[in-house]
Design an enzyme around this catalytic site. Structure first.
Site, PDB file in Angstrom:
ATOM      1  N   GLY A 126       0.841  -1.193   0.000  1.00 49.56           N
ATOM      2  CA  GLY A 126       0.000   0.000   0.000  1.00 49.56           C
ATOM      3  C   GLY A 126       0.870   1.235   0.000  1.00 49.56           C
ATOM      4  O   GLY A 126       1.985   1.215   0.521  1.00 49.56           O
ATOM      5  N   ALA A 154       0.730   5.488   0.750  1.00 45.33           N
ATOM      6  CA  ALA A 154      -0.031   6.597   1.329  1.00 45.33           C
ATOM      7  C   ALA A 154       0.672   7.910   0.992  1.00 45.33           C
ATOM      8  O   ALA A 154       1.685   7.926   0.288  1.00 45.33           O
ATOM      9  CB  ALA A 154      -0.157   6.414   2.838  1.00 45.33           C
ATOM     10  N   SER A 155       0.144   9.000   1.514  1.00 50.46           N
ATOM     11  CA  SER A 155       0.681  10.317   1.171  1.00 50.46           C
ATOM     12  C   SER A 155       2.102  10.515   1.680  1.00 50.46           C
ATOM     13  O   SER A 155       2.906  11.202   1.050  1.00 50.46           O
ATOM     14  CB  SER A 155      -0.222  11.409   1.748  1.00 50.46           C
ATOM     15  OG  SER A 155      -0.393  11.214   3.144  1.00 50.46           O
ATOM     16  N   ALA A 164       4.175   7.754   3.053  1.00 50.16           N
ATOM     17  CA  ALA A 164       5.028   6.558   3.065  1.00 50.16           C
ATOM     18  C   ALA A 164       4.372   5.433   2.268  1.00 50.16           C
ATOM     19  O   ALA A 164       3.238   5.552   1.815  1.00 50.16           O
ATOM     20  CB  ALA A 164       5.273   6.110   4.510  1.00 50.16           C
ATOM     21  N   GLN A 165       5.113   4.340   2.124  1.00 53.47           N
ATOM     22  CA  GLN A 165       4.555   3.131   1.525  1.00 53.47           C
ATOM     23  C   GLN A 165       5.077   1.916   2.277  1.00 53.47           C
ATOM     24  O   GLN A 165       6.100   1.981   2.961  1.00 53.47           O
ATOM     25  CB  GLN A 165       4.897   3.052   0.037  1.00 53.47           C
ATOM     26  CG  GLN A 165       6.358   2.989  -0.309  1.00 53.47           C
ATOM     27  CD  GLN A 165       6.589   3.223  -1.799  1.00 53.47           C
ATOM     28  OE1 GLN A 165       6.124   4.197  -2.376  1.00 53.47           O
ATOM     29  NE2 GLN A 165       7.353   2.324  -2.425  1.00 53.47           N
ATOM     30  N   LYS A 211       7.664  -0.219   6.524  1.00 54.83           N
ATOM     31  CA  LYS A 211       7.079   1.086   6.177  1.00 54.83           C
ATOM     32  C   LYS A 211       8.217   2.078   5.933  1.00 54.83           C
ATOM     33  O   LYS A 211       9.057   2.293   6.817  1.00 54.83           O
ATOM     34  CB  LYS A 211       6.171   1.577   7.301  1.00 54.83           C
ATOM     35  CG  LYS A 211       5.445   2.888   6.982  1.00 54.83           C
ATOM     36  CD  LYS A 211       4.427   3.222   8.055  1.00 54.83           C
ATOM     37  CE  LYS A 211       3.676   4.497   7.735  1.00 54.83           C
ATOM     38  NZ  LYS A 211       2.628   4.796   8.739  1.00 54.83           N
ATOM     39  N   ASP A 232      -7.112   7.861  12.587  1.00 52.03           N
ATOM     40  CA  ASP A 232      -7.116   7.650  11.136  1.00 52.03           C
ATOM     41  C   ASP A 232      -7.689   6.266  10.792  1.00 52.03           C
ATOM     42  O   ASP A 232      -7.035   5.456  10.132  1.00 52.03           O
ATOM     43  CB  ASP A 232      -5.693   7.788  10.581  1.00 52.03           C
ATOM     44  CG  ASP A 232      -5.689   8.087   9.086  1.00 52.03           C
ATOM     45  OD1 ASP A 232      -6.773   8.383   8.538  1.00 52.03           O
ATOM     46  OD2 ASP A 232      -4.619   8.020   8.468  1.00 52.03           O
TER      47      ASP A 232
END
Length: 519
Positions: free
Chosen positions: A152, A154-155, A157-158, A173, A305
């Site tokens: 996945g 995200a804004s 990190a991945q 991460k 979140d």
């Protein structure tokens, strides 16, 4: 006049851009003239659209409402394109706005929701660079295998799946390499542009968004802080045997790299996945409500979140038990004791439909004369439903449409409220909306069990607070007995609801009705 104001705004924005480049704390190579120019141009176009499109249309007319919806949609699409182009902090803020389902016009939330699936991805070379700089080794030295395609993105990190040299499967991460350097500059640019927009539209009250980003982004960019949050919440909620929080591997974790236990499952809003795997949807919804009631009302330490990608569900093949897996612990809200008690008492009043106490505690939380709107924002129910009792009936489709329409109609009042309430409330409102989105997807919204769990937690929290403030043994015993009685009443009511909905209960009711008619 409007064009002149817009020209002045553009000149001011351009001047702020020049300031950014001349400021010794801002690296123009990182920020880039294209990046700043894109943000200024998008802001100018959106501002001009609002200024001109509605100028000669009678306020409140059908034509006005139609045109306003069209302007909202065009502006939301432009904002989405800006977020996707500038990435990083812009996507993070856009995702935040997209989560405010019942606080912003639907055109914005619907359009910006896609940002959760359009986050940027770092290249293999960028990933290797971050790991080399932070861990001092190459990927092949640390891992037996490392999947190139992220699980996945995200804004900020991945996450990649990997296997350590000792055979442990882990989730890695990794922060996007440029986010750290760009975040403070992005926030500064947003602040300047929002201040300019506020000069043109005095009712535009979105500075709270920048203030929240200023406070929260540094915490989210520190993965060591995220690891500490994960361990704290796992310990705090250890009594919930249905909760799983990935273990952190500290020896290979830094501020930009976080290694944790690999866990997988279906997203919590994926009803088809649950039905396919024999997972009880109502049980998951009930347990999720228990988790968040415990975090908010009892502990005052809240995971803020809970979008579906961060909350997974999985059924253990051996025991048949369904688990909730809570991921991404970067953003938590710590509630002060006074705020938490007022919030507890407000929810107790809302559940009991005690309007005097709803008004009292809403005012104490900064709502002032807008307390009816505040109650509707918290519950995502109409004022009529709030007065009748939010546990009396589920949300109807027409009521949901009414609430969403009101989000557009009362936008100035909503933004005023968001500026007046304590900062702690902002993330709770976002969390509430994310949880409602999950309940809506599972068709379990506004169930009686969710309000019963909230009531239990509120009673426990208020009783614990009262005991801590009491110096009299008699008073403490009295508080404990009152607490036990209140919890017993809730258990009894829950049993009644269960019997009412069960086959046994229906049989008993039918039998009693038959006996009544025969006599």
């Amino acid at each position: 006049m409007a064009r002149r104001a817009l020209k002045l705004a553009s000149l001011a924005a351009a001047a702020s851009g020049i300031y950014l480049y001349g400021n010794k704390f801002m690296d123009p190579n990182d920020f880039g003239v294209v990046r700043v120019g894109r943000a200024i141009a998008t802001t100018a176009v959106i501002t001009y659209d609002y200024l001109t499109s509605l100028r000669n249309v009678p306020y409140g007319s059908e034509e006005y409402d139609f045109l306003k919806s069209q302007v909202h949609l065009r502006s939301a699409e432009r904002l989405r394109e800006l977020c996707c182009a500038n990435r990083g902090t812009f996507i993070k803020v856009g995702q935040h706005l997209g989560a405010l389902d019942y606080l912003l016009p639907e055109e914005y939330t619907r359009t910006l929701k896609v940002l959760h699936s359009q986050a940027p991805k770092s290249t293999r070379q960028e990933i290797e660079q971050v790991i080399r700089e932070d861990l001092g080794k190459e990927i092949k030295e640390l891992f037996v295998s490392f999947e190139d395609t992220p699980l996945g993105a995200a804004s900020l990190a991945q996450v990649h799946k990997a296997v350590l040299q000792d055979g442990r499967t882990v989730a890695v991460k990794i922060q996007h390499p440029k986010v750290q350097a760009q975040s403070s500059k992005d926030i500064f640019l947003m602040e300047v542009l929002l201040l300019i927009v506020k000069q043109i539209f005095p009712d535009f009250e979105f500075m709270w968004l920048v203030e929240e980003a200023k406070k929260n982004l540094p915490l989210e960019l520190d993965f060591l802080n995220e690891g500490r949050n994960a361990e704290k919440v796992a310990q705090m909620l250890k009594n919930f045997d249905f909760l799983k929080v990935p273990r952190i591997y500290w020896e290979l974790s830094t501020r930009r790299v976080l290694l944790m236990e690999f866990m997988e499952g279906g997203q919590v809003n994926d009803k088809a996945y649950m039905e396919k795997n024999g997972i009880d949807v109502n049980e998951i919804s009930r347990n999720l409500g228990k988790l968040y009631s415990e975090m908010i009302f009892v502990n005052g330490f809240v995971h803020c979140d809970p979008h579906p990608g961060n909350v997974l569900v999985k059924k253990c093949p051996d025991s048949g038990k369904a688990y909730i897996i809570l991921l991404d612990h970067g953003l938590y809200q710590v509630l002060s004791e006074s705020f938490r008690m007022d919030y507890c008492r407000l929810w107790q009043a809302l559940i009991k439909a005690d309007m005097k106490r709803v008004q009292k505690y809403s005012r104490r939380l900064g709502a002032g004369d807008l307390y009816p709107l505040f109650a509707c924002m918290l519950t995502a129910r109409s004022w009529e439903s709030v007065n009748r009792g939010i546990d009396q009936s589920p949300v109807s489709a027409s009521e949901d449409v009414e609430i969403r329409s009101n989000a557009a109609a009362y936008l100035p009042q909503i933004t005023q409220l968001l500026n007046n309430v304590p900062r702690q409330m902002l993330l709770l409102l976002k969390t509430n909306d994310l949880l409602r989105g999950i309940e809506s997807a599972l068709h379990t919204r506004a169930s009686a069990s969710s309000f019963l769990n909230m009531s239990r937690c509120c009673i426990r929290a208020v009783s614990t607070y009262q005991r801590s403030r009491s110096h009299s043994l008699y008073r403490r015993v009295h508080i404990s007995l009152t607490e036990a009685l209140s919890l017993w009443q809730i258990n009894l009511y829950e049993l009644f609801l269960w019997l009412k909905g069960s086959c046994l209960g229906n049989w008993v009711i039918a039998f009693l009705n038959r006996m009544h008619h025969s006599t």
